[in-house]
Design a protein around this motif. Structure first.
Motif, PDB file in Angstrom:
ATOM      1  N   ALA A 176       0.112  -4.573   7.219  1.00  0.00           N
ATOM      2  CA  ALA A 176       0.338  -5.227   8.508  1.00  0.00           C
ATOM      3  C   ALA A 176       1.209  -4.364   9.414  1.00  0.00           C
ATOM      4  N   CYS A 177       2.274  -3.792   8.861  1.00  0.00           N
ATOM      5  CA  CYS A 177       3.152  -2.934   9.663  1.00  0.00           C
ATOM      6  C   CYS A 177       2.421  -1.688  10.153  1.00  0.00           C
ATOM      7  N   ILE A 178       1.571  -1.111   9.310  1.00  0.00           N
ATOM      8  CA  ILE A 178       0.836   0.087   9.697  1.00  0.00           C
ATOM      9  C   ILE A 178      -0.087  -0.201  10.861  1.00  0.00           C
ATOM     10  N   VAL A 179      -0.837  -1.290  10.777  1.00  0.00           N
ATOM     11  CA  VAL A 179      -1.754  -1.620  11.875  1.00  0.00           C
ATOM     12  C   VAL A 179      -0.970  -1.968  13.138  1.00  0.00           C
ATOM     13  N   ALA A 180       0.139  -2.685  12.992  1.00  0.00           N
ATOM     14  CA  ALA A 180       0.954  -3.012  14.158  1.00  0.00           C
ATOM     15  C   ALA A 180       1.507  -1.758  14.828  1.00  0.00           C
ATOM     16  N   ALA A 181       1.845  -0.751  14.014  1.00  0.00           N
ATOM     17  CA  ALA A 181       2.416   0.486  14.555  1.00  0.00           C
ATOM     18  C   ALA A 181       1.374   1.387  15.193  1.00  0.00           C
ATOM     19  N   LEU A 182       0.212   1.515  14.547  1.00  0.00           N
ATOM     20  CA  LEU A 182      -0.787   2.497  14.992  1.00  0.00           C
ATOM     21  C   LEU A 182      -1.893   1.898  15.853  1.00  0.00           C
ATOM     22  N   ARG A 186      -9.944  11.269   3.590  1.00  0.00           N
ATOM     23  CA  ARG A 186     -10.411  10.497   4.750  1.00  0.00           C
ATOM     24  C   ARG A 186      -9.262   9.812   5.477  1.00  0.00           C
ATOM     25  N   TYR A 187      -8.096   9.706   4.814  1.00  0.00           N
ATOM     26  CA  TYR A 187      -6.952   9.040   5.428  1.00  0.00           C
ATOM     27  C   TYR A 187      -5.866  10.017   5.879  1.00  0.00           C
ATOM     28  N   ASP A 188      -6.179  11.304   5.895  1.00  0.00           N
ATOM     29  CA  ASP A 188      -5.163  12.303   6.251  1.00  0.00           C
ATOM     30  C   ASP A 188      -4.611  12.085   7.659  1.00  0.00           C
ATOM     31  N   GLU A 189      -5.475  11.760   8.594  1.00  0.00           N
ATOM     32  CA  GLU A 189      -5.022  11.589   9.978  1.00  0.00           C
ATOM     33  C   GLU A 189      -4.058  10.407  10.086  1.00  0.00           C
ATOM     34  N   ILE A 190      -4.359   9.338   9.372  1.00  0.00           N
ATOM     35  CA  ILE A 190      -3.465   8.174   9.400  1.00  0.00           C
ATOM     36  C   ILE A 190      -2.132   8.521   8.752  1.00  0.00           C
ATOM     37  N   GLU A 191      -2.164   9.198   7.612  1.00  0.00           N
ATOM     38  CA  GLU A 191      -0.914   9.577   6.953  1.00  0.00           C
ATOM     39  C   GLU A 191      -0.067  10.472   7.848  1.00  0.00           C
ATOM     40  N   ALA A 192      -0.717  11.367   8.588  1.00  0.00           N
ATOM     41  CA  ALA A 192       0.034  12.245   9.495  1.00  0.00           C
ATOM     42  C   ALA A 192       0.718  11.427  10.583  1.00  0.00           C
ATOM     43  N   PHE A 216     -15.364  -1.561  -4.399  1.00  0.00           N
ATOM     44  CA  PHE A 216     -15.772  -0.317  -3.759  1.00  0.00           C
ATOM     45  C   PHE A 216     -17.295  -0.246  -3.751  1.00  0.00           C
ATOM     46  N   LEU A 217     -17.839   0.312  -2.680  1.00  0.00           N
ATOM     47  CA  LEU A 217     -19.295   0.416  -2.557  1.00  0.00           C
ATOM     48  C   LEU A 217     -19.859   1.585  -3.344  1.00  0.00           C
ATOM     49  N   ASP A 218     -19.073   2.631  -3.527  1.00  0.00           N
ATOM     50  CA  ASP A 218     -19.568   3.871  -4.121  1.00  0.00           C
ATOM     51  C   ASP A 218     -18.681   4.257  -5.296  1.00  0.00           C
ATOM     52  N   GLU A 219     -19.297   4.532  -6.426  1.00  0.00           N
ATOM     53  CA  GLU A 219     -18.536   4.928  -7.614  1.00  0.00           C
ATOM     54  C   GLU A 219     -17.739   6.206  -7.389  1.00  0.00           C
ATOM     55  N   SER A 220     -18.193   7.050  -6.458  1.00  0.00           N
ATOM     56  CA  SER A 220     -17.526   8.333  -6.243  1.00  0.00           C
ATOM     57  C   SER A 220     -16.334   8.253  -5.302  1.00  0.00           C
ATOM     58  N   THR A 221     -16.116   7.118  -4.660  1.00  0.00           N
ATOM     59  CA  THR A 221     -14.987   6.971  -3.742  1.00  0.00           C
ATOM     60  C   THR A 221     -13.675   6.981  -4.523  1.00  0.00           C
ATOM     61  N   PRO A 222     -12.716   7.803  -4.139  1.00  0.00           N
ATOM     62  CA  PRO A 222     -11.427   7.788  -4.833  1.00  0.00           C
ATOM     63  C   PRO A 222     -10.801   6.398  -4.801  1.00  0.00           C
ATOM     64  N   ARG A 223     -10.273   5.985  -5.910  1.00  0.00           N
ATOM     65  CA  ARG A 223      -9.607   4.666  -5.989  1.00  0.00           C
ATOM     66  C   ARG A 223      -8.171   4.815  -5.504  1.00  0.00           C
ATOM     67  N   SER A 224      -8.055   5.095  -4.237  1.00  0.00           N
ATOM     68  CA  SER A 224      -6.748   5.355  -3.636  1.00  0.00           C
ATOM     69  C   SER A 224      -5.998   4.054  -3.383  1.00  0.00           C
ATOM     70  N   GLY A 225      -4.705   4.088  -3.686  1.00  0.00           N
ATOM     71  CA  GLY A 225      -3.834   2.975  -3.332  1.00  0.00           C
ATOM     72  C   GLY A 225      -2.813   3.366  -2.284  1.00  0.00           C
ATOM     73  N   GLN A 226      -3.021   4.506  -1.622  1.00  0.00           N
ATOM     74  CA  GLN A 226      -2.042   4.991  -0.644  1.00  0.00           C
ATOM     75  C   GLN A 226      -1.947   4.061   0.546  1.00  0.00           C
ATOM     76  N   GLN A 227      -0.821   4.142   1.241  1.00  0.00           N
ATOM     77  CA  GLN A 227      -0.561   3.216   2.331  1.00  0.00           C
ATOM     78  C   GLN A 227      -1.595   3.318   3.444  1.00  0.00           C
ATOM     79  N   ALA A 228      -2.053   4.520   3.762  1.00  0.00           N
ATOM     80  CA  ALA A 228      -3.019   4.688   4.838  1.00  0.00           C
ATOM     81  C   ALA A 228      -4.325   3.971   4.537  1.00  0.00           C
ATOM     82  N   ALA A 229      -4.713   3.935   3.266  1.00  0.00           N
ATOM     83  CA  ALA A 229      -5.937   3.236   2.883  1.00  0.00           C
ATOM     84  C   ALA A 229      -5.807   1.743   3.149  1.00  0.00           C
ATOM     85  N   LEU A 230      -4.642   1.173   2.853  1.00  0.00           N
ATOM     86  CA  LEU A 230      -4.433  -0.253   3.088  1.00  0.00           C
ATOM     87  C   LEU A 230      -4.516  -0.582   4.573  1.00  0.00           C
TER      88      LEU A 230
END
Length: 297
Positions: free
Chosen positions: A109-115, A222-228, A67-81
Motif C-alpha cells: 500500500a505504501c509503495i503504490v501510494a508513493a509511486l 522486471r521490477y528493477d525500475e520500481i526498486e530504483a 503464478f501463471l508461468d512455471e518459469s516466473t521467479p517466485r519473487s517476494g521483493q517489495q517491488a513485486a508486491l
C-alpha cells in the motif's frame, strides 16, 4: 467465508474476496506475512455497511493466488508486491481506491501510494512508512530488535527454508503469538488462515522476500525500475492515517521515526495494547481509521 473471485494479470491469477456494493467507493485491504484475508473478516463488513466496495486479495504465494508461468521467479521483493497491487486495480477497472494494510500488505500500500499517488485516495498503514531501505539493510539494529528478527535470519539458510517447508503451521503460529502477545486468539482462528500458508509457492516467495531485503539474492529484473524508484525513499503525498501498535512484538513502536516521509494530510494513532496484526486484533479501530479517512475525503 465469501466467494473467492479471481482476476488475471500479466504474472498472476489473483484470488480475492469482496464485500459491499459493486458501485461503492473502493477500499482494498492488504494482509501480511504469515496471515491472509481472514484478518479482515470483522473489518470488511463494517466498511460494506458504509457502502464501500471492499476487496481483499490474497498476496502472491498465499491462498488460491497462483503464478501463471512455471518459469516466473517466485519473487517476494517489495517491488513485486507493489506491482501486483497496481495490476489488481487495473484488472478490476478501479481508477483509485483507499488502501489499508499491515506488514507485507502495508508495504504494498505504501509503495503504490508513493509511486502511483493518482491511484490512491487515501492510505491506512499499520506501522508507518513500510518501504524498505535496501541500501541500509546491512546496518545493525538495536540488539533487542535484532532478537525479534530471528525468523528472517533463519530463512537466510537452507535449514530455515526446510524448517518453513516442514513446520510451517507451527512456525507461523509461533510468529502470530510472539508478534501479538496481547492477542489471545483461539486455535480455530489460526486454523482458518492456515490453508493459505500451504500455497505451493509460499515457501519460495517468503524465503526470497527475506533474502532479497538483505541483499543476499537478486530480484526479478522486471521490477528493477520500481526498486530504483523506491531506493530514493519517495515521500507519500496522499491523505494518510498511521496506526502504531504499542504491543508489537516484532517491530516495536517506530512510526515517529518516519513521520517526514508523509508530506500530505496525516494522522497518527497509538493503539497501546495492540500487537502486529492490527485488523484482526482490533477490527473496530482499523475500520474506524478507514472510515475517518474516507469521511474527510
Amino acid at each position: 467465508m465469501n466467494e473467492i473471485k479471481t482476476v488475471t494479470t500479466d504474472v498472476l491469477e489473483i484470488a480475492y474476496e469482496e464485500w459491499g456494493p459493486a458501485d461503492g467507493a473502493p477500499v482494498v485491504l492488504l494482509h501480511g506475512f504469515p496471515y491472509d484475508v481472514r484478518a479482515f473478516d470483522e473489518v470488511a463488513p463494517r466498511l460494506a455497511r458504509a457502502n464501500h466496495r471492499v476487496i481483499a486479495p490474497y498476496l502472491r504465494g498465499f491462498g488460491p493466488t497462483r503464478f501463471l508461468d512455471e518459469s516466473t521467479p517466485r519473487s517476494g521483493q517489495q517491488a513485486a508486491l507493489g506491482a501486483d497491487l497496481v495490476a489488481l486495480l487495473d484488472a478490476l477497472d478501479i481508477d483509485s481506491a483507499v488502501l489499508a494494510g499491515f506488514d507485507w500488505g502495508g508495504r504494498a500500500a505504501c509503495i503504490v501510494a508513493a509511486l502511483w499517488p493518482e491511484r490512491v485516495t487515501g492510505l491506512v498503514s499499520a506501522g508507518g512508512y513500510n518501504v524498505q531501505n535496501l541500501a541500509a539493510a546491512g546496518e545493525p539494529a538495536p540488539p533487542e530488535w535484532e532478537a525479534t528478527y530471528w525468523y528472517q535470519y533463519y530463512f537466510h539458510g537452507e535449514r530455515g527454508r526446510l524448517g518453513l517447508e516442514r513446520n510451517r503451521d507451527e512456525l507461523c503460529e509461533l510468529l502470530w503469538r510472539t508478534w501479538s502477545p496481547t492477542w489471545n486468539f483461539s486455535p480455530e482462528v489460526f486454523a482458518a488462515s492456515s490453508p493459505s500458508l500451504h500455497n505451493p509457492d509460499f515457501v519460495d516467495v517468503v524465503v526470497h522476500s527475506y533474502r532479497h531485503r538483505f541483499g543476499l539474492v537478486e530480484g526479478d529484473p522486471r521490477y528493477d525500475e520500481i526498486e530504483a524508484a523506491l531506493a530514493e525513499s519517495p515521500p507519500i503525498l496522499v491523505p494518510t492515517i498511521v496506526l502504531e501498535s504499542g504491543a508489537d512484538g516484532v517491530l516495536g513502536a517506530s512510526a515517529d521515526d518516519d513521520r517526514s516521509q508523509f508530506v500530505g494530510p496525516y494522522g497518527q494513532e497509538l493503539l497501546a495494547n495492540v500487537g502486529h496484526n492490527v485488523p484482526q486484533q482490533e477490527p473496530r479501530e482499523f475500520a474506524r481509521a478507514i472510515l475517518d479517512l474516507t469521511a474527510g475525503a
